[in-house]
Design an enzyme around this catalytic site. Sequence first.
Site, PDB file in Angstrom:
ATOM      1  N   ASP A   1       1.326   2.123   4.475  1.00 42.11           N
ATOM      2  CA  ASP A   1       1.186   2.254   3.025  1.00 42.11           C
ATOM      3  C   ASP A   1       0.485   1.013   2.478  1.00 42.11           C
ATOM      4  OD1 ASP A   1       1.434   2.716   0.353  1.00 42.11           O
ATOM      5  OD2 ASP A   1       3.497   3.432   0.497  1.00 42.11           O
TER       6      ASP A   1
ATOM      7  N   ARG B   1      -2.514   6.974  -0.283  1.00 43.34           N
ATOM      8  CA  ARG B   1      -2.966   7.585   0.981  1.00 43.34           C
ATOM      9  C   ARG B   1      -3.347   9.054   0.865  1.00 43.34           C
ATOM     10  NH1 ARG B   1       2.289   5.930   4.085  1.00 43.34           N
ATOM     11  NH2 ARG B   1       3.025   6.359   1.966  1.00 43.34           N
TER      12      ARG B   1
ATOM     13  N   CYS C   1       2.023  12.031   0.875  1.00 41.93           N
ATOM     14  CA  CYS C   1       2.528  10.666   1.091  1.00 41.93           C
ATOM     15  C   CYS C   1       3.729  10.470   0.174  1.00 41.93           C
ATOM     16  CB  CYS C   1       1.429   9.630   0.880  1.00 41.93           C
ATOM     17  SG  CYS C   1       0.696   9.599  -0.766  1.00 41.93           S
TER      18      CYS C   1
HETATM   19  P1  4NP Z   1       1.286   6.173  -1.439  1.00 39.74           P
HETATM   20  O1  4NP Z   1       1.684   4.663  -1.840  1.00 39.74           O
HETATM   21  O2  4NP Z   1       2.560   6.852  -0.952  1.00 39.74           O
HETATM   22  O3  4NP Z   1       0.283   6.011  -0.337  1.00 39.74           O
HETATM   23  O4  4NP Z   1       0.716   6.814  -2.680  1.00 39.74           O
HETATM   24  C1  4NP Z   1       2.705   4.389  -2.757  1.00 39.74           C
HETATM   25  C2  4NP Z   1       2.403   4.360  -4.103  1.00 39.74           C
HETATM   26  C3  4NP Z   1       3.391   4.084  -5.028  1.00 39.74           C
HETATM   27  C4  4NP Z   1       4.693   3.833  -4.592  1.00 39.74           C
HETATM   28  C5  4NP Z   1       4.983   3.853  -3.247  1.00 39.74           C
HETATM   29  C6  4NP Z   1       3.989   4.135  -2.333  1.00 39.74           C
HETATM   30  N1  4NP Z   1       5.707   3.542  -5.545  1.00 39.74           N
HETATM   31  O5  4NP Z   1       6.838   3.200  -5.131  1.00 39.74           O
HETATM   32  O6  4NP Z   1       5.456   3.645  -6.772  1.00 39.74           O
END
Ligand code: 4NP
Length: 156
Positions: free
Chosen positions: A125, A16, A10
């Site tokens: 997300d 995710r 992800c």
């Molecule tokens: P993930 O969600 O891609 O599902 O882990 C996110 C977690 C953190 C960030 C973006 C998406 N971030 O910008 O820090």
Amino acid sequence: MKENRIMFICLGNICRSPLAEAIFQHKIKEKGIENKYYVESSGTAPYHINDLPDPRTRRVAKERGVHMEHLGQQFRSVDFERFDLLVVMDDSNYQNIKKLNPPENIEIVKMREYDPESKGDDVPDPWYGDYSDFEKCFDILDRACDNLIASLEDQA
Ligand code: 4NP
């Protein structure tokens, strides 16, 4: 067995993909086939290297009885050699991986190609949302893992 080294991917690797990894591991253990697979997860971004999963990710895993043990890591080009199948959560993850020039032999699929309820869509997300978005995310990943495992076992 063609594709037994699987990397879930992800953006941040705190919501995710670590949840997908934990659910996948949980299910293959339940089926007694955990020795057939090697599974990791990573993010395309470096924001959360060595961080624990988001507290809401850990909470939903715990509430659903899924053990999580993970620290954030960023996807690296060397991972193209270390895995057979890359499972991305959304189109932007897919584009980010493509920019790293994957070799032709590696398979890259979207997680929801395995979700019979919404084939090929993004896994939204949940990071920007509230806890209910993490519960929805768990449900999507749970369904998709069932079908991913079934499809891998069919090829075995
Ligand atoms: P993930 O969600 O891609 O599902 O882990 C996110 C977690 C953190 C960030 C973006 C998406 N971030 O910008 O820090």
